[in-house]
Motif scaffolding. Structure first.
Motif, PDB file in Angstrom:
ATOM      1  N   UNK A   1      -2.976   1.659   3.400  1.00 30.77           N
ATOM      2  CA  UNK A   1      -3.842   1.841   3.681  1.00 30.77           C
ATOM      3  C   UNK A   1      -4.299   2.685   4.849  1.00 30.77           C
ATOM      4  N   UNK A   2      -2.972   2.931   5.734  1.00 28.19           N
ATOM      5  CA  UNK A   2      -2.755   4.061   6.773  1.00 28.19           C
ATOM      6  C   UNK A   2      -2.578   5.494   6.166  1.00 28.19           C
ATOM      7  N   UNK A   3      -1.899   5.883   4.623  1.00 25.14           N
ATOM      8  CA  UNK A   3      -2.166   7.094   4.199  1.00 25.14           C
ATOM      9  C   UNK A   3      -3.678   7.392   3.948  1.00 25.14           C
ATOM     10  N   UNK A   4      -3.858   6.103   3.491  1.00 23.72           N
ATOM     11  CA  UNK A   4      -5.738   6.560   2.667  1.00 23.72           C
ATOM     12  C   UNK A   4      -6.388   6.518   4.007  1.00 23.72           C
ATOM     13  N   UNK A   5      -6.141   6.347   5.446  1.00 21.25           N
ATOM     14  CA  UNK A   5      -7.416   6.465   6.102  1.00 21.25           C
ATOM     15  C   UNK A   5      -6.761   7.790   6.700  1.00 21.25           C
ATOM     16  N   UNK A   6      -5.425   8.294   6.750  1.00 18.13           N
ATOM     17  CA  UNK A   6      -5.101   9.339   7.168  1.00 18.13           C
ATOM     18  C   UNK A   6      -5.974  10.855   6.607  1.00 18.13           C
ATOM     19  N   UNK A   7      -5.978  10.608   4.790  1.00 13.32           N
ATOM     20  CA  UNK A   7      -6.151  11.640   3.709  1.00 13.32           C
ATOM     21  C   UNK A   7      -7.499  11.256   4.292  1.00 13.32           C
ATOM     22  N   UNK A   8      -8.701  10.060   4.267  1.00 15.21           N
ATOM     23  CA  UNK A   8      -9.678  10.549   5.019  1.00 15.21           C
ATOM     24  C   UNK A   8     -10.453  10.737   5.584  1.00 15.21           C
ATOM     25  N   UNK A   9      -9.515  10.730   7.053  1.00 12.66           N
ATOM     26  CA  UNK A   9     -10.060  11.827   8.113  1.00 12.66           C
ATOM     27  C   UNK A   9     -10.162  12.864   7.741  1.00 12.66           C
ATOM     28  N   UNK A  10      -8.761  12.758   7.010  1.00 14.42           N
ATOM     29  CA  UNK A  10      -8.148  14.911   7.579  1.00 14.42           C
ATOM     30  C   UNK A  10      -9.401  15.417   6.045  1.00 14.42           C
ATOM     31  N   UNK A  11      -9.471  14.900   5.340  1.00 16.17           N
ATOM     32  CA  UNK A  11     -10.918  15.430   4.870  1.00 16.17           C
ATOM     33  C   UNK A  11     -12.160  15.974   4.810  1.00 16.17           C
TER      34      UNK A  11
END
Length: 204
Positions: free
Chosen positions: A88-98
């Protein structure tokens, strides 16, 4: 592995060992949805949770192992929860980058040359801020004539809608065409300023 390969697909149709549905095979006898759910929940040893379910609560499988034991249900649950939270942390990081890339592209196109400010929700444009006191009278006049500029601030659009509503018998649809907005926006502006047909009849 037995199964029917659907036309135009590179995968065999199977009955998923987890959800029991007939879908293209992904891995380990599961369909792609169940395989993704298994990875999302930390690859538990018992396979993916059933659709609509998640991992058991933390501590629901107590154990007293001094070292992680793959055969221990409690150790496996702890490991699955750790992997799940990391996923979930990796998913949130990718979402913030996008989101950051999307905001940067928006600032470079729609808000190029505007004054930007930061808030807890991210950057926003002060030049496009709702209710700004400055009005470009020429832009409002063009909108009234049915030739709106490529960009109208919310205050300029509201002024044009009010002027058209008071000085012309145009319908909401025609006013929306003049102001370059939707009919719903015109109705919202008229309602906020007491210019709906029902409101005007009551006032009269």
């Amino acid at each position: 592995m037995s199964g029917v390969r659907p036309a135009g697909s590179g995968r065999h149709l199977i009955t998923c060992a987890c959800c029991g549905r007939r879908r293209p095979h992904k891995a380990r006898g599961w369909c792609s949805r169940c395989d993704h759910r298994w990875r999302y929940f930390g690859q538990p040893a018992g396979g993916p949770p059933l659709p609509g379910q998640g991992l058991p609560p933390k501590g629901s499988a107590p154990h007293t192992c001094s070292q992680p034991d793959p055969a221990c249900a409690g150790c496996d649950l702890d490991r699955a929860w750790t992997a799940h939270e990391a996923f979930k942390d990796r998913y949130r990081a990718k979402w913030r980058e996008a989101a950051a890339r999307r905001d940067a592209a928006l600032r470079a196109t729609r808000h190029a040359g505007h004054t930007m400010a930061m808030s807890r929700r991210g950057p926003y444009c002060l030049s496009c801020k709702r209710g700004e006191p400055y009005l470009d009278e020429m832009a409002v006049e063009r909108a009234v004539q049915g030739q709106p500029p490529s960009r109208l601030s919310p205050a300029e659009r509201e002024a044009a809608v009010i002027h058209l509503r008071l000085s012309t018998p145009l319908s909401y649809t025609r006013i929306a065409e003049h102001a370059g907005c939707s009919e719903r926006t015109v109705i919202r502006i008229c309602k906020a300023n007491g210019l709906l047909r029902k409101q005007r009849s009551l006032a009269a």
